[in-house]
Design a protein around this motif. Structure first.
Motif, PDB file in Angstrom:
ATOM      1  N   ASP A 186       0.860  -1.187   0.000  1.00  0.00           N
ATOM      2  CA  ASP A 186       0.000   0.000   0.000  1.00  0.00           C
ATOM      3  C   ASP A 186       0.893   1.233   0.000  1.00  0.00           C
ATOM      4  OD1 ASP A 186      -2.328   1.441   2.442  1.00  0.00           O
ATOM      5  OD2 ASP A 186      -1.769   2.061   0.421  1.00  0.00           O
ATOM      6  N   PHE A 187       0.740   2.054  -1.036  1.00  0.00           N
ATOM      7  CA  PHE A 187       1.553   3.264  -1.134  1.00  0.00           C
ATOM      8  C   PHE A 187       0.796   4.504  -0.684  1.00  0.00           C
ATOM      9  CE2 PHE A 187       5.323   1.704  -3.160  1.00  0.00           C
ATOM     10  CZ  PHE A 187       4.906   0.539  -3.783  1.00  0.00           C
ATOM     11  N   GLY A 188      -0.439   4.338  -0.237  1.00  0.00           N
ATOM     12  CA  GLY A 188      -1.247   5.506   0.075  1.00  0.00           C
ATOM     13  C   GLY A 188      -1.330   5.878   1.539  1.00  0.00           C
ATOM     14  N   ARG A 189      -1.163   4.904   2.423  1.00  0.00           N
ATOM     15  CA  ARG A 189      -1.296   5.169   3.842  1.00  0.00           C
ATOM     16  C   ARG A 189       0.054   5.096   4.529  1.00  0.00           C
ATOM     17  NH1 ARG A 189      -6.715   2.122   5.914  1.00  0.00           N
ATOM     18  NH2 ARG A 189      -5.842   2.815   7.908  1.00  0.00           N
ATOM     19  N   ILE A 190       0.107   5.674   5.722  1.00  0.00           N
ATOM     20  CA  ILE A 190       1.381   5.785   6.427  1.00  0.00           C
ATOM     21  C   ILE A 190       1.625   4.631   7.396  1.00  0.00           C
ATOM     22  CG2 ILE A 190       2.751   7.213   7.992  1.00  0.00           C
ATOM     23  CD1 ILE A 190       1.330   9.643   6.845  1.00  0.00           C
ATOM     24  N   GLY A 191       0.674   4.322   8.228  1.00  0.00           N
ATOM     25  CA  GLY A 191       0.868   3.306   9.249  1.00  0.00           C
ATOM     26  C   GLY A 191       0.425   1.924   8.802  1.00  0.00           C
ATOM     27  N   ALA A 192       0.950   0.894   9.474  1.00  0.00           N
ATOM     28  CA  ALA A 192       0.550  -0.476   9.183  1.00  0.00           C
ATOM     29  C   ALA A 192      -0.933  -0.654   9.507  1.00  0.00           C
ATOM     30  CB  ALA A 192       1.389  -1.444  10.007  1.00  0.00           C
ATOM     31  N   HIS A 193      -1.629  -1.381   8.652  1.00  0.00           N
ATOM     32  CA  HIS A 193      -3.068  -1.528   8.827  1.00  0.00           C
ATOM     33  C   HIS A 193      -3.555  -2.812   8.177  1.00  0.00           C
ATOM     34  CE1 HIS A 193      -4.205  -0.583   4.633  1.00  0.00           C
ATOM     35  NE2 HIS A 193      -3.084   0.110   4.657  1.00  0.00           N
ATOM     36  N   SER A 194      -4.830  -3.146   8.411  1.00  0.00           N
ATOM     37  CA  SER A 194      -5.385  -4.416   7.949  1.00  0.00           C
ATOM     38  C   SER A 194      -6.444  -4.279   6.863  1.00  0.00           C
ATOM     39  CB  SER A 194      -6.010  -5.150   9.135  1.00  0.00           C
ATOM     40  OG  SER A 194      -7.048  -4.362   9.699  1.00  0.00           O
TER      41      SER A 194
END
Length: 128
Positions: free
Chosen positions: A102-110
């Motif tokens: 994922d290149f759009g968000r900053i933090g790790a997510h699900s």
């Protein structure tokens, strides 16, 4: 063109360890969130773990068959590779494991719908 290539899956017995690899190419991954998902036969794809490329933020799935204490996600930046170390494998860990970026968000997510690129998957089969 971005490519994610997984490897390391196989047929193993319950209780052993396995390490999956995801090698990325085609773009600079220093700002990407990288994740592992899995999908068992007849079930929906589910989140396993994610990490920022810097490793400053990691996030693990929290469900009934918890992986938090058994799985570890980490990366080797010079090799553009993210790993999933899986210990004490159980039959219920049997699934196709996918790597995602994922290149759009900053933090790790699900949130799987936020991941832009996916690998082809690698099969992990755990016999009991």
């Amino acid at each position: 063109q971005v490519q994610l290539v997984e490897s390391g899956g196989g047929l193993v017995q319950a209780g052993v360890s396995l390490r999956l690899s995801c090698t990325a190419s085609g773009r600079t991954f220093t700002s990407a969130v990288m994740a592992w998902f899995r999908q068992a036969t007849g079930k929906e794809r589910e989140f396993v773990a994610a990490t920022t490329w810097s490793g400053g933020s990691t996030y693990y799935a929290d469900y009934a068959n918890s992986v938090t204490d058994r799985f570890t996600i980490y990366r080797d930046n010079p090799k553009n590779t993210v790993y999933l170390r899986m210990n004490s494998l159980k039959a219920e860990d049997t699934a196709v494991y996918y790597c995602a970026a994922d290149f759009g968000r900053i933090g790790a997510h699900s949130d799987q719908y936020e991941y832009d690129y996916w690998g082809q998957g690698t099969q992990v089969t755990v016999s009991s």
